[in-house]
Motif scaffolding. Sequence first.
Motif, PDB file in Angstrom:
ATOM      1  N   LEU A 317      58.001  17.591  27.240  1.00  0.00           N
ATOM      2  CA  LEU A 317      58.348  16.740  28.425  1.00  0.00           C
ATOM      3  C   LEU A 317      57.400  16.761  29.477  1.00  0.00           C
ATOM      4  N   LEU A 318      56.505  17.976  29.527  1.00  0.00           N
ATOM      5  CA  LEU A 318      55.434  17.847  30.363  1.00  0.00           C
ATOM      6  C   LEU A 318      54.425  17.025  30.133  1.00  0.00           C
ATOM      7  N   VAL A 319      53.927  16.731  28.987  1.00  0.00           N
ATOM      8  CA  VAL A 319      52.897  16.024  28.498  1.00  0.00           C
ATOM      9  C   VAL A 319      53.322  14.260  28.715  1.00  0.00           C
ATOM     10  N   GLN A 320      54.550  14.091  28.550  1.00  0.00           N
ATOM     11  CA  GLN A 320      55.008  12.723  28.567  1.00  0.00           C
ATOM     12  C   GLN A 320      54.946  12.552  30.356  1.00  0.00           C
ATOM     13  N   HIS A 321      55.298  13.378  31.138  1.00  0.00           N
ATOM     14  CA  HIS A 321      55.553  13.300  32.713  1.00  0.00           C
ATOM     15  C   HIS A 321      54.272  13.028  33.080  1.00  0.00           C
ATOM     16  N   TYR A 322      52.960  13.824  32.686  1.00  0.00           N
ATOM     17  CA  TYR A 322      51.841  13.824  33.205  1.00  0.00           C
ATOM     18  C   TYR A 322      51.152  12.506  32.510  1.00  0.00           C
ATOM     19  N   LEU A 323      51.158  12.103  31.399  1.00  0.00           N
ATOM     20  CA  LEU A 323      50.763  10.809  30.895  1.00  0.00           C
ATOM     21  C   LEU A 323      51.187   9.733  31.667  1.00  0.00           C
ATOM     22  N   HIS A 324      52.333   9.836  31.984  1.00  0.00           N
ATOM     23  CA  HIS A 324      52.794   8.910  32.888  1.00  0.00           C
ATOM     24  C   HIS A 324      52.144   8.582  34.222  1.00  0.00           C
ATOM     25  N   LYS A 325      51.990   9.759  34.850  1.00  0.00           N
ATOM     26  CA  LYS A 325      51.335   9.768  36.205  1.00  0.00           C
ATOM     27  C   LYS A 325      49.974   9.397  35.845  1.00  0.00           C
ATOM     28  N   LEU A 326      49.214   9.694  35.018  1.00  0.00           N
ATOM     29  CA  LEU A 326      47.914   9.355  34.714  1.00  0.00           C
ATOM     30  C   LEU A 326      47.674   7.701  34.303  1.00  0.00           C
ATOM     31  N   CYS A 341      50.820  16.000  19.933  1.00  0.00           N
ATOM     32  CA  CYS A 341      51.915  16.890  20.954  1.00  0.00           C
ATOM     33  C   CYS A 341      52.478  18.089  20.060  1.00  0.00           C
ATOM     34  N   GLU A 342      52.580  18.174  18.981  1.00  0.00           N
ATOM     35  CA  GLU A 342      52.615  19.398  18.483  1.00  0.00           C
ATOM     36  C   GLU A 342      51.584  20.515  18.425  1.00  0.00           C
ATOM     37  N   ALA A 343      50.332  19.869  18.422  1.00  0.00           N
ATOM     38  CA  ALA A 343      49.288  20.625  18.381  1.00  0.00           C
ATOM     39  C   ALA A 343      49.072  21.468  19.817  1.00  0.00           C
ATOM     40  N   LEU A 344      49.459  20.637  20.781  1.00  0.00           N
ATOM     41  CA  LEU A 344      49.590  21.181  22.124  1.00  0.00           C
ATOM     42  C   LEU A 344      50.689  22.118  22.356  1.00  0.00           C
ATOM     43  N   SER A 345      51.715  21.804  21.694  1.00  0.00           N
ATOM     44  CA  SER A 345      52.788  22.960  21.763  1.00  0.00           C
ATOM     45  C   SER A 345      52.383  24.266  21.192  1.00  0.00           C
ATOM     46  N   SER A 346      51.660  24.265  20.231  1.00  0.00           N
ATOM     47  CA  SER A 346      51.300  25.387  19.268  1.00  0.00           C
ATOM     48  C   SER A 346      50.032  26.269  20.091  1.00  0.00           C
ATOM     49  N   TYR A 347      49.546  25.720  21.111  1.00  0.00           N
ATOM     50  CA  TYR A 347      48.283  26.198  21.919  1.00  0.00           C
ATOM     51  C   TYR A 347      48.680  27.168  22.861  1.00  0.00           C
ATOM     52  N   ILE A 353      50.236  25.805  33.039  1.00  0.00           N
ATOM     53  CA  ILE A 353      50.654  24.180  33.342  1.00  0.00           C
ATOM     54  C   ILE A 353      49.244  23.468  33.888  1.00  0.00           C
ATOM     55  N   ARG A 354      48.592  24.391  34.701  1.00  0.00           N
ATOM     56  CA  ARG A 354      47.306  23.757  35.429  1.00  0.00           C
ATOM     57  C   ARG A 354      46.394  23.384  34.314  1.00  0.00           C
ATOM     58  N   GLU A 355      46.053  24.432  33.099  1.00  0.00           N
ATOM     59  CA  GLU A 355      45.230  23.955  32.344  1.00  0.00           C
ATOM     60  C   GLU A 355      45.674  22.795  31.346  1.00  0.00           C
ATOM     61  N   LEU A 356      46.859  22.751  31.223  1.00  0.00           N
ATOM     62  CA  LEU A 356      47.526  21.314  30.534  1.00  0.00           C
ATOM     63  C   LEU A 356      47.161  20.389  31.252  1.00  0.00           C
TER      64      LEU A 356
END
Length: 461
Positions: A317-326, A341-347, A353-356
Amino acid sequence: MSTLHTVLIIDDEEQLCRIISHKLKKEGFGTIQVHNGHDAIQALTSETIDLILVDYMLPDMTGIELLLKIKEIKSDIPAIILTAYGNVENAVQAMKIGAVDYLCKPVELKTLVDAVKLAIPKRGRKNLQDPTAFSDIVFTSCKMKEIFNVLQKVMETDANILLLGESGVGKTAVARWIHHQSNRSDKPFVSINCAAIPESLMESELFGYRKGAFTGALETRGGKFALADKGSIFLDEIGEIPINTQAKLLHVIEEKRFMKLGSTSYESVDVRIIAATNKEIQELVKEKSFREDLYYRLSVVEVVIPPLREHVEDIPLLVQHYLHKLNNKYQKEIAIAKDACEALSSYPWPGNIRELINVLERLHILKRSGVIEKTDLVAHLNLKKNNSPVEPREQQSLPIMPEGEEGLHQLLEKVEGTIIQQALAKAGGNQTKAAEQLGISRHTLIYKLKKQKESARKDSE
């Protein structure tokens, strides 16, 4: 994107008006541009305006004078003052007559847009009872829902709130949400990063000073508490406040009054304090570097915001939110593949959140168009080919736990000591530069060095 709110931009610098208007339109706002106070009043009487952004110095009147006239026409309209001539005294005056924020030129467009977004919801078009409708607070996890369920029970009170959690978990965003949900939402929200202020300036920043109080004090200035009167003050990195200033902060909380540096009289103040730290504050209390009575005053409500690795279900959800803003920011249409997105979730996201956000923006900038693939992440997250996140480099370099009686606490102290000495050596013994490398304040570094010396002395006895 449909426009939900209209901002009236009032500034005699036409080029600046156009730049601000362009940025706000990209964020989904409607805009009207005028260049003097007379035209601003005309626009207010003929158009539906949700917020005004007004320069302090206009050709026919000051922003303060215009704000007074506007309040006679539409008393509930939020206003942000923008000026190159500002000082804290003008800010206090603007806040007292109804301005919701005060920004000094030159101001970053992102900061300006954030201020606009924070101000407009006060008119009630957004349901802020749902925290996910507010700015960058995005979640679906039960853990985050529990936190906001607690906050919603206390936000209408004046109880002080202490936010705990690692760096980058979103404490500042939560603090802003608390203020804009409270009964102080139409009053100032003043934020101060205590770690960024030298110890010698902390008292004057918080409480202000009288003319002649010290060398260079050429005029009387108000402090952050005066600016936040009737509103909320956010004290970020509260653990960095020097012990002598802690006593004065405690006095403000208990007596609701303070004294400017160099003054002999008290001034009353009514503020709600929201504090935050990424440190183990109870450990600081045990070590006598943070006052126990102040801790209890600040932590009437104590909330621990979990690291991102403990609510990974929120990452998509955070990824989609910030991609929309970007996409809005850079005028692109970038998507992300499911396996990426799955890879991001496994990191593990040690920077939370700041790093994401930083990783997503870097990927977005480098990607001209199309879809962010899993292969795009390898260079940015140090992922193995099987998508298992490698251990953070700091963890890889840690020594193996010895089999002796030495416990984890002692081992961590040794590792910390080694890292500090390496930073000092790299900085040529300069404590300020070493502290910057380590991401801590010079005050904290000096405290840790003293603690190391004390431990070494005890070991030698």
